[in-house]
Design an enzyme around this catalytic site. Structure first.
Site, mmCIF file in Angstrom:
data_model
loop_
_atom_site.group_PDB
_atom_site.id
_atom_site.type_symbol
_atom_site.label_atom_id
_atom_site.label_comp_id
_atom_site.label_asym_id
_atom_site.label_seq_id
_atom_site.Cartn_x
_atom_site.Cartn_y
_atom_site.Cartn_z
ATOM 1 N N CYS A 39 0.830 -1.210 0.000
ATOM 2 C CA CYS A 39 0.000 0.000 0.000
ATOM 3 C C CYS A 39 0.864 1.260 0.000
ATOM 4 O O CYS A 39 1.442 1.625 1.023
ATOM 5 C CB CYS A 39 -0.921 -0.018 1.225
ATOM 6 S SG CYS A 39 -1.894 1.485 1.434
ATOM 7 N N CYS A 42 -0.394 4.031 2.358
ATOM 8 C CA CYS A 42 -0.089 3.748 3.764
ATOM 9 C C CYS A 42 1.310 4.244 4.119
ATOM 10 O O CYS A 42 1.537 4.752 5.216
ATOM 11 C CB CYS A 42 -0.182 2.254 4.040
ATOM 12 S SG CYS A 42 -1.802 1.545 3.677
#
Length: 113
Positions: A39, A42
């Site tokens: 991700c 993230c």
């Protein structure tokens, strides 16, 4: 006479939140970043959360890798990454799906504190 300047770098890491410890940690004030190694969003949020943990020491900040911990994200209905969930007194207090803005996080933390 010369004056030397020293720069101190503080390394802060998010606490590791797992399926096994989230119930205990969420009894107080807890902010969890649901994440995964793939991700990219993230990775942008994590340093910001680490910085906020210095500003709000009374709140526990942590990250949960959903590829290693599958029960909690499923139970909590985490459908997108990153997702930030704040807990207070053992229950979900607030949730932000997607990359949170600075304003969103500051409002959440003021309300949680």
């Amino acid at each position: 006479m010369s004056i030397k300047k020293a720069y101190v770098s503080i390394i802060v890491m998010l606490n590791e939140i797992t399926d096994n410890n989230i119930d205990e940690l969420s009894r107080n004030r807890l902010v969890v970043l649901f994440t995964s190694p793939w991700c990219s969003g993230c990775k942008k949020v994590e340093p910001f959360m680490e910085h906020l943990s210095l500003t709000y020491p009374e709140i526990v900040f942590g990250g949960m890798d959903i590829s290693k911990n599958t029960k909690t994200p499923s139970k909590m209905g985490v459908l997108s990454l990153p997702t930030v969930i704040a807990f207070k007194d053992g229950t979900e207090f607030e949730r932000i799906a997607g990359e949170p803005t600075k304003h969103e996080m500051e409002r959440l933390l003021k309300d949680l504190a």
